[in-house]
Design a protein around this motif. Sequence first.
Motif, PDB file in Angstrom:
ATOM      1  N   LEU A  26      95.623  56.443 104.651  1.00  0.00           N
ATOM      2  CA  LEU A  26      95.454  57.703 103.930  1.00  0.00           C
ATOM      3  C   LEU A  26      95.444  58.899 104.877  1.00  0.00           C
ATOM      4  O   LEU A  26      94.748  58.893 105.896  1.00  0.00           O
ATOM      5  CB  LEU A  26      94.149  57.681 103.141  1.00  0.00           C
ATOM      6  CG  LEU A  26      93.883  58.929 102.302  1.00  0.00           C
ATOM      7  CD1 LEU A  26      94.788  58.970 101.081  1.00  0.00           C
ATOM      8  CD2 LEU A  26      92.415  58.988 101.887  1.00  0.00           C
ATOM      9  N   ALA A  77      95.827  63.347  98.265  1.00  0.00           N
ATOM     10  CA  ALA A  77      96.365  62.735  99.473  1.00  0.00           C
ATOM     11  C   ALA A  77      97.643  63.444  99.902  1.00  0.00           C
ATOM     12  O   ALA A  77      98.411  63.915  99.066  1.00  0.00           O
ATOM     13  CB  ALA A  77      96.653  61.266  99.225  1.00  0.00           C
ATOM     14  N   THR A  90      96.732  57.115  93.395  1.00  0.00           N
ATOM     15  CA  THR A  90      96.990  58.216  94.329  1.00  0.00           C
ATOM     16  C   THR A  90      97.603  59.423  93.646  1.00  0.00           C
ATOM     17  O   THR A  90      97.253  60.566  93.953  1.00  0.00           O
ATOM     18  CB  THR A  90      97.918  57.750  95.468  1.00  0.00           C
ATOM     19  OG1 THR A  90      97.489  56.478  95.947  1.00  0.00           O
ATOM     20  CG2 THR A  90      97.914  58.750  96.605  1.00  0.00           C
TER      21      THR A  90
END
Length: 346
Positions: A26, A77, A90
């Motif tokens: 990440l 992200a 995500t």
Amino acid sequence: MTADTARGVPLPAAGPGEPVAELDKLRVWFPAPGGTAVRAVDGVSLHIRRGETLGLVGESGSGKSTAGLALLRLVDATCGSVRVGGRDVTWWSRRQLRGLRRRVAMVFQDPQASLDPRLTIGASIAEPLVVHRLVDSADARRRRVAELLEMVGLRADLAGRHPHELSGGQRQRVGIARALAGEPDLIVLDEPIASLDLSVQAQIMNLLRGLQRDLGLTYLFIAHDLAAVEHMSDRVAVMYLGRIVETGTPAQLYGEPAHPYTAALLSAIPVADPKVERHRRRIILSGDIPSPVDPPSGCRFRTRCPQARPDCAETDPALVEVAAGHEAACLYAGEAVRAMRVDPEH
């Protein structure tokens, strides 16, 4: 409107020992002036198993709170992935995220700032019940709020009060009750005791451990207090300048740290025995943590490491296993720590 769009995408529960949540490579970068970026989280991989507490520790500015916010999708992200209940969340939309926000809750450092001063305590705790449609009447909502207050050691009649009428410890208990309202699998605890008096800190930690035991909760415990992390955690991850530099059990990290940064952090913990304290060797780091806008080449810790060598500037070390379940991101893992302990200059 379907059930999924009303309540968010449902997430399957993880089985015993399976990851409740995972971060995989990440990155969370924030734009900075001049076309640069603040690399708050820069390639972090973590997993949190059902029923455990993972402690995430590091200095201020290390990126640990940002990693926690990314797990709840409260920050986006830049790349990499966030998985909860085995599903990649995500890039989920706000509507899809309702399901995630029920399964993953957060307790913030400052309970005064995290509670709406205009709402009563009862209204604040009831909000997740309403959003996730967990009760079907006002009476059921009041009963559930009373149950949650009692679960965290508060009287049910405090539901009619406002945050400013409570002490700091009471407000943090309210924050915990609010996090429990959605019946989450995972709670991110972001410095939950940092703003509290020492006596109250112990009470809150004991409360959290009791709730975990009784409800089968999973915690990500974010803190800079290594003594609290040792007390609370089943596993510990040490973060420095956006990266994980060491992971292991508390016995491994506190008993035999393999990364020089971990060893330096541990050396700063005071010992109650004055005889032991007098003879302990402190590891003093030079300088401040570098800017996450322009991190050092190679090992990011090398600019402060007493044992840095020329190749530390050339090679960015990956996490490697130094013992079963114990990893460190150091070219000279273990060796550098042993040298620091005997070097009279440090």
